[in-house]
Design an enzyme around this catalytic site. Structure first.
Site, PDB file in Angstrom:
ATOM      1  N   GLU A  78       0.583  -1.235  -0.006  1.00 39.65           N
ATOM      2  CA  GLU A  78      -0.163   0.214  -0.434  1.00 39.65           C
ATOM      3  C   GLU A  78       0.955   1.041   0.336  1.00 39.65           C
ATOM      4  O   GLU A  78       1.585   0.823   0.875  1.00 39.65           O
ATOM      5  CB  GLU A  78      -0.997  -0.229   1.679  1.00 39.65           C
ATOM      6  CG  GLU A  78      -2.200  -1.721   1.401  1.00 39.65           C
ATOM      7  CD  GLU A  78      -2.895  -1.116   0.494  1.00 39.65           C
ATOM      8  OE1 GLU A  78      -2.962  -0.264  -0.162  1.00 39.65           O
ATOM      9  OE2 GLU A  78      -3.344  -2.182   0.167  1.00 39.65           O
ATOM     10  N   CYS A 141      -8.328  -1.839   8.605  1.00 37.18           N
ATOM     11  CA  CYS A 141      -6.633  -1.792   7.928  1.00 37.18           C
ATOM     12  C   CYS A 141      -5.841  -0.641   7.548  1.00 37.18           C
ATOM     13  O   CYS A 141      -5.196   0.028   7.616  1.00 37.18           O
ATOM     14  CB  CYS A 141      -6.636  -2.986   6.496  1.00 37.18           C
ATOM     15  SG  CYS A 141      -6.773  -4.224   7.025  1.00 37.18           S
ATOM     16  N   HIS A 165      -0.977  -5.711   2.167  1.00 42.53           N
ATOM     17  CA  HIS A 165      -2.250  -5.911   1.871  1.00 42.53           C
ATOM     18  C   HIS A 165      -2.511  -7.910   0.859  1.00 42.53           C
ATOM     19  O   HIS A 165      -1.280  -7.936   0.204  1.00 42.53           O
ATOM     20  CB  HIS A 165      -3.506  -5.674   1.131  1.00 42.53           C
ATOM     21  CG  HIS A 165      -4.539  -5.148   1.941  1.00 42.53           C
ATOM     22  ND1 HIS A 165      -4.677  -4.040   1.925  1.00 42.53           N
ATOM     23  CD2 HIS A 165      -4.871  -5.063   2.916  1.00 42.53           C
ATOM     24  CE1 HIS A 165      -5.783  -3.836   2.848  1.00 42.53           C
ATOM     25  NE2 HIS A 165      -6.382  -4.733   3.738  1.00 42.53           N
TER      26      HIS A 165
HETATM   27  N1  PCA Z   1      -8.086  -6.235   6.777  1.00 43.39           N
HETATM   28  C1  PCA Z   1      -9.491  -5.562   6.663  1.00 43.39           C
HETATM   29  C2  PCA Z   1      -9.177  -5.540   7.793  1.00 43.39           C
HETATM   30  C3  PCA Z   1      -8.429  -6.342   9.192  1.00 43.39           C
HETATM   31  C4  PCA Z   1      -8.230  -7.200   7.403  1.00 43.39           C
HETATM   32  O1  PCA Z   1      -7.235  -8.157   7.593  1.00 43.39           O
HETATM   33  C5  PCA Z   1      -9.560  -4.275   6.390  1.00 43.39           C
HETATM   34  O2  PCA Z   1      -8.384  -4.490   4.662  1.00 43.39           O
HETATM   35  O3  PCA Z   1      -9.102  -3.459   6.086  1.00 43.39           O
END
Ligand code: PCA
Length: 201
Positions: A78, A141, A165
């Site tokens: 990200e 996240c 991610h």
């Molecule tokens: N993914 C979510 C929150 C926790 C996770 O593992 C997200 O992408 O916001």
């Protein structure tokens, strides 16, 4: 050098979260970097206090928060955290903020300070699917990523920080993209090494 790596507890009715499964299986070191880990609740209210406590305990040089993005097929570095909370599903406390800032009066966005492009290149060199991502969403996240960068910006003990991610694990039984757990674990270690000694952001 020490890295703090965090994963999230399962959310949205799932029983497992690939990020936490992978973080739990990390080795103690990635190259010259010592790895310590923590689990974060998938909660707007509780995630950042848990992260702050883990940072205070570890005093890391690198912080990498890892979360699961259920529809993505690649490891996604990200680039940008935005100052918005906007949930399509409730968090693990049943909270569902709409159009709320994370830090009232805070900057609209922060950029990751990990070398995201070098990390993507290093992942691809190991034949792992990887991408730069321009949005971590507006759920927990992104909330943690923004809070992490906000904390890093205001701190004397400087550390490099970013967010990764990862796809789901294959065994979740969903008709969605997935990645083998070993590949996610390996990918996290590669991202840390790309951020390690001798690299530039
Ligand atoms: N993914 C979510 C929150 C926790 C996770 O593992 C997200 O992408 O916001």
């Amino acid at each position: 050098m020490k890295a703090l790596v965090t994963g999230f507890e399962p959310f949205g009715g799932d029983r497992i979260n690939a990020s936490l499964e992978a973080v739990r299986r990390l080795p103690d070191n990635a190259g010259a970097i010592e790895i310590v880990t923590a689990a974060l609740p998938t909660s707007y209210a509780r995630s950042l206090p848990a992260l702050e406590a883990a940072i205070a305990l570890a005093r890391p040089d690198i912080v990498l928060c890892v979360g699961q993005a259920g529809e993505r097929a690649a490891l996604c570095l990200e680039r940008v955290a935005v100052n918005v909370q906007d949930a399509e599903i409730p968090d693990n406390d049943g909270l569902r903020p709409v159009d709320a800032p994370i830090v009232a009066g805070g900057p609209a966005a922060y950029l990751a300070t990990l070398p995201v492009r070098a990390a993507v290149a290093a992942l691809r060199a190991e034949e792992l699917p990887a991408q730069l991502s321009m949005s971590a969403g507006t759920f927990v996240c992104n909330h943690v990523f923004y809070g992490l960068m906000h904390a890093a910006a205001g701190r004397r003990h400087a550390f490099r920080a970013g967010f990764l991610h990862v796809p789901r694990l294959p065994q979740t039984g969903r008709d969605a993209p997935s990645m083998a757990l070993d590949d996610i674990v390996k990918g996290i270690a590669i991202v840390l090494e790309a951020a390690g000694p001798g690299t530039v952001a």
